[in-house]
Design an enzyme around this catalytic site. Structure first.
Site, PDB file in Angstrom:
ATOM      1  N   GLU A 195      -0.074   9.593   1.556  1.00 58.60           N
ATOM      2  CA  GLU A 195       0.074   9.980   2.965  1.00 58.60           C
ATOM      3  C   GLU A 195      -0.843  11.139   3.367  1.00 58.60           C
ATOM      4  O   GLU A 195      -1.441  11.105   4.448  1.00 58.60           O
ATOM      5  CB  GLU A 195       1.522  10.360   3.259  1.00 58.60           C
TER       6      GLU A 195
ATOM      7  N   SER B 131      -4.453   8.682  10.443  1.00 61.28           N
ATOM      8  CA  SER B 131      -3.916   8.073  11.655  1.00 61.28           C
ATOM      9  C   SER B 131      -3.504   9.099  12.702  1.00 61.28           C
ATOM     10  O   SER B 131      -2.979   8.731  13.758  1.00 61.28           O
ATOM     11  CB  SER B 131      -2.713   7.188  11.310  1.00 61.28           C
TER      12      SER B 131
ATOM     13  N   HIS C 256      -2.982   3.125   6.367  1.00 62.12           N
ATOM     14  CA  HIS C 256      -2.772   2.700   4.982  1.00 62.12           C
ATOM     15  C   HIS C 256      -3.633   1.530   4.528  1.00 62.12           C
ATOM     16  O   HIS C 256      -4.166   1.535   3.414  1.00 62.12           O
ATOM     17  CB  HIS C 256      -1.304   2.312   4.776  1.00 62.12           C
TER      18      HIS C 256
ATOM     19  N   HIS D 177       0.152   3.475  12.635  1.00 60.39           N
ATOM     20  CA  HIS D 177       0.030   4.337  11.454  1.00 60.39           C
ATOM     21  C   HIS D 177      -0.128   3.512  10.189  1.00 60.39           C
ATOM     22  O   HIS D 177      -1.005   3.784   9.357  1.00 60.39           O
ATOM     23  CB  HIS D 177       1.268   5.225  11.321  1.00 60.39           C
TER      24      HIS D 177
END
Length: 291
Positions: free
Chosen positions: A190, A209, A149, A144
């Site tokens: 996010e 993700s 990110h 993730h």
């Protein structure tokens, strides 16, 4: 120089039915800023295979769903068939935006988190999910954090926004507003959406993700999609173990950066007088954006 810390409880954010996990002792290897060495040698062949399969599955569905900046930067992660070494990524990332990634054992408290971001250091959980968690995991793992990110940190404007967020977070912590500001991170870094010429696309790591959330966020008619308003986003609760009921949409990363330039103190004062908003609630006068 940072000093080792003893065992601590993991940080918990949002609403969930289970606490996150993570080894916060590491035999004294975790420092006072919660960073630790990436124990790359401890990854098993199964760990590397899990990362490879996750990468292949997620990369195959990005077209038409992920934003252009993410798709352009994803190859800069490097290897796809194993968990990358953080120092190899840092060689490229630092040259691009003066950011670097640092290993952490899992979710960390807000002040160390804000401080790392303010210093252009992005904390990356270094353990990977178990094979039985392949389709879904509540807490962030190395896939993730790296896949979701890090590609966006190669975009200069977005990278500057994340640093500005960290700087603001330190002040928010001092004012007791860290939880409210954490919601802005949730709904931008996010789970943010951006409007491009061809339609809404994802730039948030939690969307990018996730095999299911990417389709849900960009294509499903079910969730609300609202223009990003700072006060509205920071009033809105979220859950960490379901698909999001609402998303906030920006027009550009420059808009996002500019929105966070003013002093947030008046916002925190306003938040103290207004009730929280439940996920998925549509307020009078609001309308969900079209795709």
């Amino acid at each position: 120089m940072e000093t080792p810390i003893g065992p601590v409880m993991p940080a918990v954010y949002g609403q969930s039915d289970r606490p996150p996990r993570g080894d916060y002792s590491r035999g004294g290897a975790v420092l006072s800023d919660y960073t630790c060495p990436q124990d790359w040698a401890s990854y098993t062949a199964a760990d590397h295979d899990t990362y490879r399969r996750l990468y292949e599955r997620q990369a195959a569905q990005l077209a038409g769903l992920a934003c252009d900046a993410f798709i352009a930067s994803l190859p800069l992660l490097g290897v796809k068939d194993r968990i990358p070494r953080f120092d190899e990524i840092n060689e490229r990332l630092y040259k691009a935006t003066r950011w670097e990634i640092v290993a952490v054992p899992g979710l960390i408290p807000e002040l160390p988190f804000f401080t790392l971001l303010a210093n252009r250091k992005f904390p990356v959980t270094d353990w990977i999910r178990k094979p039985e968690e392949f389709d879904y995991i509540v807490e962030p793992d190395v896939f993730h954090d790296l896949f979701g990110h890090v590609p966006m940190l190669f975009d200069p404007t977005f990278a500057d926004y994340v640093q500005r967020y960290g700087q603001g977070g330190i002040k928010a912590h001092e004012l007791g507003a860290g939880e409210k500001l954490a919601r802005l991170y949730w709904y931008t870094v996010e789970f943010g959406l951006i409007r491009q010429a061809e339609g809404v696309r994802a730039y948030g790591a939690g969307i990018l993700s996730s095999v299911g959330e990417l389709q849900h966020a960009v294509r499903s008619a079910e969730p609300l999609r609202l223009p990003l308003d700072l006060l509205r986003a920071m009033r809105t609760r979220y859950k960490i173990d379901t698909y999001q009921a609402n998303y906030f949409v920006i027009d550009s990363f420059a808009q996002l950066f500019d929105l966070t330039a003013p002093d947030f103190t008046p916002l925190y004062q306003a938040l103290g007088t207004q009730a929280d908003i439940e996920p998925g609630a549509l307020l009078p006068g609001e309308a969900s954006l079209s795709l």
